[in-house]
Design a protein around this motif. Structure first.
Motif, PDB file in Angstrom:
ATOM      1  N   SER A 102      -8.334 -19.112  -8.573  1.00  0.00           N
ATOM      2  CA  SER A 102      -8.687 -19.564  -7.228  1.00  0.00           C
ATOM      3  C   SER A 102      -7.450 -19.893  -6.404  1.00  0.00           C
ATOM      4  CB  SER A 102      -9.600 -20.785  -7.313  1.00  0.00           C
ATOM      5  OG  SER A 102     -10.067 -21.129  -6.032  1.00  0.00           O
ATOM      6  N   ILE A 103      -7.132 -18.998  -5.476  1.00  0.00           N
ATOM      7  CA  ILE A 103      -6.035 -19.180  -4.517  1.00  0.00           C
ATOM      8  C   ILE A 103      -6.664 -19.250  -3.122  1.00  0.00           C
ATOM      9  CG2 ILE A 103      -3.872 -18.233  -3.617  1.00  0.00           C
ATOM     10  CD1 ILE A 103      -3.647 -18.869  -6.559  1.00  0.00           C
ATOM     11  N   VAL A 104      -6.247 -20.227  -2.326  1.00  0.00           N
ATOM     12  CA  VAL A 104      -6.913 -20.492  -1.043  1.00  0.00           C
ATOM     13  C   VAL A 104      -5.914 -20.460   0.110  1.00  0.00           C
ATOM     14  CG1 VAL A 104      -8.397 -22.106   0.219  1.00  0.00           C
ATOM     15  CG2 VAL A 104      -8.538 -21.988  -2.282  1.00  0.00           C
ATOM     16  N   GLY A 105      -6.249 -19.717   1.168  1.00  0.00           N
ATOM     17  CA  GLY A 105      -5.457 -19.728   2.389  1.00  0.00           C
ATOM     18  C   GLY A 105      -5.778 -20.975   3.194  1.00  0.00           C
ATOM     19  N   VAL A 106      -4.734 -21.695   3.623  1.00  0.00           N
ATOM     20  CA  VAL A 106      -4.923 -22.963   4.331  1.00  0.00           C
ATOM     21  C   VAL A 106      -4.647 -22.827   5.825  1.00  0.00           C
ATOM     22  CG1 VAL A 106      -4.135 -25.368   4.468  1.00  0.00           C
ATOM     23  CG2 VAL A 106      -4.367 -24.263   2.243  1.00  0.00           C
ATOM     24  N   THR A 107      -3.695 -21.981   6.180  1.00  0.00           N
ATOM     25  CA  THR A 107      -3.363 -21.747   7.592  1.00  0.00           C
ATOM     26  C   THR A 107      -2.994 -20.276   7.755  1.00  0.00           C
ATOM     27  OG1 THR A 107      -2.322 -23.933   7.597  1.00  0.00           O
ATOM     28  CG2 THR A 107      -2.015 -22.597   9.559  1.00  0.00           C
ATOM     29  N   GLN A 108      -3.530 -19.655   8.798  1.00  0.00           N
ATOM     30  CA  GLN A 108      -3.172 -18.255   9.070  1.00  0.00           C
ATOM     31  C   GLN A 108      -1.966 -18.222  10.007  1.00  0.00           C
ATOM     32  OE1 GLN A 108      -6.072 -14.874   9.553  1.00  0.00           O
ATOM     33  NE2 GLN A 108      -5.401 -14.991  11.662  1.00  0.00           N
ATOM     34  N   LEU A 109      -0.959 -17.446   9.620  1.00  0.00           N
ATOM     35  CA  LEU A 109       0.254 -17.324  10.430  1.00  0.00           C
ATOM     36  C   LEU A 109       0.268 -16.028  11.228  1.00  0.00           C
ATOM     37  CD1 LEU A 109       2.825 -18.499   7.711  1.00  0.00           C
ATOM     38  CD2 LEU A 109       1.361 -19.889   9.195  1.00  0.00           C
ATOM     39  N   GLY A 110      -0.286 -14.961  10.644  1.00  0.00           N
ATOM     40  CA  GLY A 110      -0.284 -13.666  11.321  1.00  0.00           C
ATOM     41  C   GLY A 110      -1.684 -13.097  11.465  1.00  0.00           C
ATOM     42  N   ARG A 111      -2.001 -12.625  12.657  1.00  0.00           N
ATOM     43  CA  ARG A 111      -3.341 -12.037  12.886  1.00  0.00           C
ATOM     44  C   ARG A 111      -3.310 -10.510  12.846  1.00  0.00           C
ATOM     45  NH1 ARG A 111      -4.407 -12.620  19.394  1.00  0.00           N
ATOM     46  NH2 ARG A 111      -2.292 -12.150  20.062  1.00  0.00           N
ATOM     47  N   PHE A 112      -2.132  -9.914  12.983  1.00  0.00           N
ATOM     48  CA  PHE A 112      -1.925  -8.481  12.753  1.00  0.00           C
ATOM     49  C   PHE A 112      -0.815  -8.375  11.707  1.00  0.00           C
ATOM     50  CE2 PHE A 112      -2.482  -8.358  17.616  1.00  0.00           C
ATOM     51  CZ  PHE A 112      -3.863  -8.455  17.522  1.00  0.00           C
ATOM     52  N   PRO A 113      -0.898  -7.392  10.807  1.00  0.00           N
ATOM     53  CA  PRO A 113       0.097  -7.324   9.718  1.00  0.00           C
ATOM     54  C   PRO A 113       1.547  -7.129  10.167  1.00  0.00           C
ATOM     55  CG  PRO A 113      -1.855  -6.081   9.152  1.00  0.00           C
ATOM     56  CD  PRO A 113      -2.002  -6.456  10.597  1.00  0.00           C
ATOM     57  N   GLY A 114       1.768  -6.348  11.228  1.00  0.00           N
ATOM     58  CA  GLY A 114       3.144  -6.107  11.653  1.00  0.00           C
ATOM     59  C   GLY A 114       3.890  -5.115  10.782  1.00  0.00           C
ATOM     60  N   ILE A 115       3.173  -4.472   9.855  1.00  0.00           N
ATOM     61  CA  ILE A 115       3.796  -3.511   8.937  1.00  0.00           C
ATOM     62  C   ILE A 115       3.838  -2.126   9.586  1.00  0.00           C
ATOM     63  CG2 ILE A 115       3.625  -2.415   6.666  1.00  0.00           C
ATOM     64  CD1 ILE A 115       1.949  -4.901   5.809  1.00  0.00           C
ATOM     65  N   VAL A 116       4.914  -1.426   9.383  1.00  0.00           N
ATOM     66  CA  VAL A 116       5.075  -0.075   9.922  1.00  0.00           C
ATOM     67  C   VAL A 116       5.357   0.890   8.766  1.00  0.00           C
ATOM     68  CG1 VAL A 116       6.489   1.429  11.387  1.00  0.00           C
ATOM     69  CG2 VAL A 116       5.927  -0.905  12.151  1.00  0.00           C
ATOM     70  N   LEU A 117       4.628   2.003   8.749  1.00  0.00           N
ATOM     71  CA  LEU A 117       4.923   3.090   7.811  1.00  0.00           C
ATOM     72  C   LEU A 117       5.635   4.175   8.600  1.00  0.00           C
ATOM     73  CD1 LEU A 117       4.619   4.557   5.067  1.00  0.00           C
ATOM     74  CD2 LEU A 117       2.452   5.481   5.935  1.00  0.00           C
ATOM     75  N   ALA A 118       6.779   4.582   8.108  1.00  0.00           N
ATOM     76  CA  ALA A 118       7.564   5.598   8.823  1.00  0.00           C
ATOM     77  C   ALA A 118       8.211   6.557   7.837  1.00  0.00           C
ATOM     78  CB  ALA A 118       8.645   4.924   9.665  1.00  0.00           C
ATOM     79  N   SER A 119       8.412   7.782   8.291  1.00  0.00           N
ATOM     80  CA  SER A 119       9.141   8.751   7.479  1.00  0.00           C
ATOM     81  C   SER A 119      10.632   8.580   7.724  1.00  0.00           C
ATOM     82  CB  SER A 119       8.717  10.171   7.839  1.00  0.00           C
ATOM     83  OG  SER A 119       9.053  10.454   9.196  1.00  0.00           O
ATOM     84  N   VAL A 120      11.418   8.888   6.709  1.00  0.00           N
ATOM     85  CA  VAL A 120      12.874   8.860   6.842  1.00  0.00           C
ATOM     86  C   VAL A 120      13.309  10.273   7.229  1.00  0.00           C
ATOM     87  CG1 VAL A 120      15.052   8.539   5.598  1.00  0.00           C
ATOM     88  CG2 VAL A 120      13.124   6.997   5.173  1.00  0.00           C
ATOM     89  N   LYS A 121      13.970  10.397   8.359  1.00  0.00           N
ATOM     90  CA  LYS A 121      14.284  11.720   8.910  1.00  0.00           C
ATOM     91  C   LYS A 121      15.131  12.587   7.975  1.00  0.00           C
ATOM     92  CE  LYS A 121      13.707  10.446  13.781  1.00  0.00           C
ATOM     93  NZ  LYS A 121      14.362  10.283  15.103  1.00  0.00           N
ATOM     94  N   LYS A 122      15.975  11.957   7.173  1.00  0.00           N
ATOM     95  CA  LYS A 122      16.797  12.712   6.213  1.00  0.00           C
ATOM     96  C   LYS A 122      15.944  13.498   5.217  1.00  0.00           C
ATOM     97  CE  LYS A 122      21.187  10.208   5.881  1.00  0.00           C
ATOM     98  NZ  LYS A 122      22.057   9.411   4.983  1.00  0.00           N
ATOM     99  N   ALA A 123      14.698  13.027   5.014  1.00  0.00           N
ATOM    100  CA  ALA A 123      13.819  13.645   4.008  1.00  0.00           C
ATOM    101  C   ALA A 123      13.131  14.902   4.516  1.00  0.00           C
ATOM    102  CB  ALA A 123      12.774  12.639   3.547  1.00  0.00           C
TER     103      ALA A 123
END
Length: 341
Positions: A102-123
């Motif tokens: 049982s792990i419980v969230g007490v306060t929310q800090l972020g409402r959108f993840p803010g994560i970005v998936l991107a390709s590396v141009k060298k690839a």
């Protein structure tokens, strides 16, 4: 202001001061260990702000912050007993319930993840999720929220996590270096790493959850990101300390949502800027919409997270998850009432 009004105001101030002192004295646990997976990331900005604005000390808490390579490692610290609380992805509260913890969230800090998936141009050309098959993808750490987003995007295309190679690259200069060296073909990470790589022309964005639209495109709804979480046992044993932590982070969220970019930069240590303060300022402005306005959790956000985890995590898919036990707004509501006075 008349004499009676001045006396009344002074009495109120004395009462509030006495209340704050009494609260600090009444805390069950004043020495706290906080774990985080990539403290300089903008995903965890509220933790650094709370620390540097002096809110922990103001509340009578002495905190030791341990920074790990990713959220999965900070979760391990909590489960292993070397941390009392974590600033980490809400997803972990659901995953741990599926494992009987049982792990419980007490306060929310972020409402959108803010994560970005991107390709590396060298690839070479990677224009879509399907093009990632057989590729090496850098994440903050395996098993962290950056990894979860990759897994979910793969699942949406009928692919499996095993179709790619996941490599932990951290969330700072090490991630930027992995891109520069061509060690990875794509990256799932956060600001300021992403903004740095974009400015250098090293990546091409595939999916971006720094905005509400981008979050809806990826997840189909609101999606909780960083939260303050701890064990149900800690909350039960330390309700006043838990309330103090909620007060600190809610106060930080309210400050952050009113602060200018310059206000924020003044508070942060120089090393957070990766050598380019102007670029960091731009990264912060990209990420500002991701922060919670008040610290509250929503049922819709929790349901979205469960749907996503079920798509690629067999343990979650097989478990009967009670979302009401993965977060609580009790402490946030009390914090908001007190801060409104």
């Amino acid at each position: 202001m008349g004499l009676k009004a001045l006396i009344a105001a002074a009495a109120v101030a004395l009462t509030l001061g006495a209340g704050a002192t009494a609260n600090a004295q009444a805390l069950e646990k004043k020495e706290l260990k906080i774990a985080v997976g990539g403290k300089p990331l903008l995903y965890y900005l509220p933790l650094t702000l709370a620390e540097r604005l002096g809110y922990f000390k103001e509340a009578g808490l002495n905190v030791e912050i341990s920074d790990f390579g990713g959220g999965a490692k900070s979760l391990q610290a909590l489960v292993g007993g070397s941390a009392d609380v974590v600033t980490g992805a809400y997803d972990h509260t659901i995953q741990m319930q599926a494992k009987g913890q049982s792990i419980v969230g007490v306060t929310q800090l972020g409402r959108f993840p803010g994560i970005v998936l991107a390709s590396v141009k060298k690839a070479g050309t990677i224009a879509s999720i399907k093009d990632l098959k057989g590729k090496k993808i850098g994440v903050t750490a395996p098993g962290s929220s950056t990894n979860f987003m990759v897994n979910y995007l793969l699942a949406k295309e009928g692919m499996k996590p095993e179709d790619v190679s996941i490599i932990g690259v951290g969330g700072g200069p090490s991630a930027v270096a992995a891109i520069k060296r061509g060690d990875i073909d794509a990256i799932s990470n956060l600001d300021p790493v992403i903004s740095q790589a974009e400015a250098d022309g090293d990546i091409a964005v595939i999916a971006d959850t720094r905005t509400e639209k981008g979050t809806l495109d990826v997840y189909g709804g609101p999606y909780p990101a960083a939260v303050l979480y701890t064990t149900a046992a800690f909350i039960q044993a330390n309700p006043k300390t838990t309330q103090a932590l909620s007060d600190i982070f809610v106060k930080t969220m309210l400050w952050l949502n009113k602060a200018s970019t310059e206000d924020v930069l003044k508070v942060l240590p120089e090393e957070y800027f990766l050598g380019n303060k102007t670029l960091y300022a731009q990264a912060f402005e990209h990420s500002k919409p991701t922060y919670s306005p008040d610290g509250r959790f929503t049922k819709e956000g929790a349901e979205a997270a469960l749907k996503v985890l079920k798509a690629f995590d067999p343990a979650v898919a097989a478990a009967a998850i009670d979302l009401s036990k993965t977060y609580t707004n009790q402490y946030v509501e009390d914090s908001l009432k007190r801060l409104a006075k």
